[in-house]
Design a protein around this motif. Sequence first.
Motif, short mmCIF file in Angstrom:
data_model
loop_
_atom_site.label_atom_id
_atom_site.label_comp_id
_atom_site.label_asym_id
_atom_site.label_seq_id
_atom_site.Cartn_x
_atom_site.Cartn_y
_atom_site.Cartn_z
N VAL A 153 66.32 37.24 48.41
CA VAL A 153 64.94 37.53 48.01
C VAL A 153 64.97 38.54 46.87
N SER A 154 64.30 38.20 45.76
CA SER A 154 64.29 39.10 44.60
C SER A 154 62.94 39.76 44.37
N GLN A 212 52.36 43.07 43.84
CA GLN A 212 53.79 43.20 43.94
C GLN A 212 54.15 44.52 44.62
N ALA A 258 65.03 29.25 41.38
CA ALA A 258 64.10 30.21 41.98
C ALA A 258 62.92 29.47 42.59
N SER A 276 59.07 30.26 44.53
CA SER A 276 58.06 31.31 44.73
C SER A 276 56.91 30.78 45.59
N GLN A 312 53.61 36.21 48.88
CA GLN A 312 54.42 35.37 47.99
C GLN A 312 55.81 35.98 47.87
N PHE A 313 56.82 35.17 48.20
CA PHE A 313 58.21 35.59 48.09
C PHE A 313 58.86 34.88 46.90
N THR A 314 59.66 35.60 46.15
CA THR A 314 60.52 34.98 45.14
C THR A 314 61.92 34.89 45.72
#
Length: 215
Positions: free
Chosen positions: A56-57, A202, A131, A133, A83-85
Amino acid sequence: MTCEHKRSMGIISSYSPSSPLSRLLCYTVLTILILAGIIALILYLVYHPSKPHFVVSGVAVYQLTNTNTTSPVTSTAITASLQFTLLSRNPNRRSSILYDRLSSYVTYKNQAITQPAPLPVLFLEKQGEVAMSPVMGGSAPLPVSADVAAGLMGDEAYGVVGLRLVVIGRMRYKSGPFRSGWYSIYVRCDVLIALRKGCSGQVPLLGAPECAVDV
């Protein structure tokens, strides 16, 4: 002993297992099996793929609040929109990866706080990276235990919340002319985020270790 009996005995002995022809046939079959095993082992060692890596970034929190529901009975629930990247990397030099039927959801203290969100079909080239998201959750609250709801309030007051992103689906490898069957994949990403009640957008990641991957 009659001539016919002698002839019949000669015929039987010519096809006995101890005859040179039978031994040659057995040696030939055994040699073929050994060579096939060696070739299969070499192909396995050359093309045997490693599991993909996930990390996870980034995390964005748009809503993460406790909600009281009254239908059909009064209970506690969590309304979440996150929301996960997520980065997926293929470590293999000889195998590409195809992901299919992926979905993701978020849990808090081992209880789901979002519904599963579908993800698109993804293809990873050899040693490639992609990636994702996904946005998970929304306006619909999910029932949770009173302990979980209280735990979220306490974590937000402290400013650190632990979440788990879960990704499930299936995958297959392609190594040169070879294609594997479909494997189930189960990914678990435990993250700590800096979050206080009322914050939105974020959020800082306090730790992003590599996700656990079961294939």
